[in-house]
Design an enzyme around this catalytic site. Structure first.
Site, PDB file in Angstrom:
ATOM      1  N   GLU A  48      31.317  74.649  36.540  1.00  0.00           N
ATOM      2  CA  GLU A  48      30.538  74.829  37.479  1.00  0.00           C
ATOM      3  C   GLU A  48      29.223  75.482  37.011  1.00  0.00           C
ATOM      4  O   GLU A  48      29.108  76.472  36.360  1.00  0.00           O
ATOM      5  CB  GLU A  48      31.009  75.829  38.395  1.00  0.00           C
ATOM      6  CG  GLU A  48      30.101  76.116  39.557  1.00  0.00           C
ATOM      7  CD  GLU A  48      30.659  77.227  40.567  1.00  0.00           C
ATOM      8  OE1 GLU A  48      32.091  77.344  40.682  1.00  0.00           O
ATOM      9  OE2 GLU A  48      29.826  78.100  41.200  1.00  0.00           O
ATOM     10  N   ARG A  52      21.797  79.701  40.198  1.00  0.00           N
ATOM     11  CA  ARG A  52      21.435  81.224  40.509  1.00  0.00           C
ATOM     12  C   ARG A  52      20.113  81.498  39.560  1.00  0.00           C
ATOM     13  O   ARG A  52      19.734  82.589  39.609  1.00  0.00           O
ATOM     14  CB  ARG A  52      22.498  81.948  40.192  1.00  0.00           C
ATOM     15  CG  ARG A  52      23.501  82.315  41.008  1.00  0.00           C
ATOM     16  CD  ARG A  52      24.337  83.340  40.941  1.00  0.00           C
ATOM     17  NE  ARG A  52      25.510  82.992  41.050  1.00  0.00           N
ATOM     18  CZ  ARG A  52      26.511  83.525  40.515  1.00  0.00           C
ATOM     19  NH1 ARG A  52      26.466  84.619  39.765  1.00  0.00           N
ATOM     20  NH2 ARG A  52      27.952  83.241  40.839  1.00  0.00           N
ATOM     21  N   THR A  76      26.866  77.769  43.786  1.00  0.00           N
ATOM     22  CA  THR A  76      25.698  78.434  44.571  1.00  0.00           C
ATOM     23  C   THR A  76      24.892  77.541  45.371  1.00  0.00           C
ATOM     24  O   THR A  76      23.728  77.648  45.713  1.00  0.00           O
ATOM     25  CB  THR A  76      24.596  79.272  43.655  1.00  0.00           C
ATOM     26  OG1 THR A  76      25.573  79.736  42.416  1.00  0.00           O
ATOM     27  CG2 THR A  76      24.366  80.475  44.350  1.00  0.00           C
ATOM     28  N   LYS A 136      36.866  77.234  47.997  1.00  0.00           N
ATOM     29  CA  LYS A 136      36.770  78.249  46.988  1.00  0.00           C
ATOM     30  C   LYS A 136      37.043  79.538  47.767  1.00  0.00           C
ATOM     31  O   LYS A 136      36.366  79.937  48.866  1.00  0.00           O
ATOM     32  CB  LYS A 136      35.207  78.259  46.166  1.00  0.00           C
ATOM     33  CG  LYS A 136      34.875  79.573  45.884  1.00  0.00           C
ATOM     34  CD  LYS A 136      33.623  79.416  45.070  1.00  0.00           C
ATOM     35  CE  LYS A 136      32.927  80.616  44.551  1.00  0.00           C
ATOM     36  NZ  LYS A 136      32.008  80.259  43.234  1.00  0.00           N
TER      37      LYS A 136
HETATM   38  C1  3PG Z   1      30.994  83.016  41.174  1.00  0.00           C
HETATM   39  O1  3PG Z   1      29.780  82.781  41.231  1.00  0.00           O
HETATM   40  O2  3PG Z   1      31.985  82.230  41.830  1.00  0.00           O
HETATM   41  C2  3PG Z   1      31.095  84.169  40.632  1.00  0.00           C
HETATM   42  O3  3PG Z   1      29.970  84.805  40.196  1.00  0.00           O
HETATM   43  C3  3PG Z   1      32.240  83.954  39.493  1.00  0.00           C
HETATM   44  O4  3PG Z   1      32.927  85.186  39.482  1.00  0.00           O
HETATM   45  P1  3PG Z   1      32.949  86.001  38.131  1.00  0.00           P
HETATM   46  O5  3PG Z   1      31.585  86.513  37.428  1.00  0.00           O
HETATM   47  O6  3PG Z   1      33.534  87.445  38.505  1.00  0.00           O
HETATM   48  O7  3PG Z   1      33.905  85.600  37.282  1.00  0.00           O
END
Ligand code: 3PG
Length: 215
Positions: A48, A52, A76, A136
């Site tokens: 993924e 961002r 995102t 998710k």
């Molecule tokens: C996401 O975008 O799903 C989270 O930022 C991922 O979570 P993590 O950085 O705590 O692994």
């Protein structure tokens, strides 16, 4: 398997097999390609890429082109415009941290394989109203992680979860034991500090450990 040919069931099958979805946050095309290649070569063939960063759409498009054997998804996704843009960039799937009626409707109409984010039962009901049964759970560690997935499995036995947010390699094997947990997602195998220093050997090692934790 070439990304372009993958439909939802092929993507879900791959996630069910690999069980760990790396989440990449980077603004640099070359580093993104190097990172995705390293992850794939070390047992993590799906990714993924988050939207961002300011350059994320370019990163996504270039990774899709440079890594045709990797299943490249976009994360995102916050608006219908994001859905259109990632589909045009060649993303195999889209993921959101949450769900809104507007986005759910647009995603349903777009035909893009899409995994909305949920934090509880109401979100999940909205997802199901629009045909989304793989979601998710975010932020997993804050909304109850595997206990939440197990509880939601009562009223919603058809749903599968990707637990994301605060997941670590240590906790991964136990999270994956829950029958309605499809996979976990996280950034721990490709953290920003290692990407910034081009530390591909450490990322390769973390990817191998993550892939092993998914077995
Ligand atoms: C996401 O975008 O799903 C989270 O930022 C991922 O979570 P993590 O950085 O705590 O692994």
């Amino acid at each position: 398997m070439a990304m372009m040919t993958m439909n939802k069931s092929a993507i879900v099958s791959q996630l069910a097999q690999v069980r760990v979805l790396p989440i990449l946050v980077t603004d640099d095309v070359d580093q993104a390609i190097r990172c995705v290649t390293t992850l794939a070569e070390n047992g993590l063939p799906a990714i993924e890429i988050t939207l961002r960063t300011p350059n994320a759409m370019t990163v996504l498009r270039e990774v899709v082109k440079a890594c045709p054997t990797v299943t490249v998804g976009a994360g995102t996704i916050l608006t219908p415009a994001h859905l259109d843009a990632v589909r045009n960039a060649g993303a195999a799937f889209g993921i959101s941290p949450g769900i809104t009626p507007t986005l759910a409707k647009a995603a349903q109409e777009s035909g893009l394989t899409y995994f909305p984010g949920v934090g509880g039962a109401s979100d999940l009901m909205l997802a199901l109203e629009h045909g989304f049964d793989v979601v998710k759970l975010f932020p997993s560690d804050l909304v109850g992680s595997v206990k939440m997935a197990k509880a939601l499995g009562g009223p919603f036995p058809q749903v599968k979860f990707c637990l994301t947010g605060g997941v670590t390699v240590e906790m991964t094997p136990s999270l994956l034991q829950q029958s309605n947990v499809l996979c976990v997602g996280g950034s721990w195998m490709c953290p920003a500090n290692l990407i910034a220093t081009n530390d591909w050997s450490t990322i390769a090692n973390l990817a191998r450990l993550a892939a092993q934790a998914g077995k």
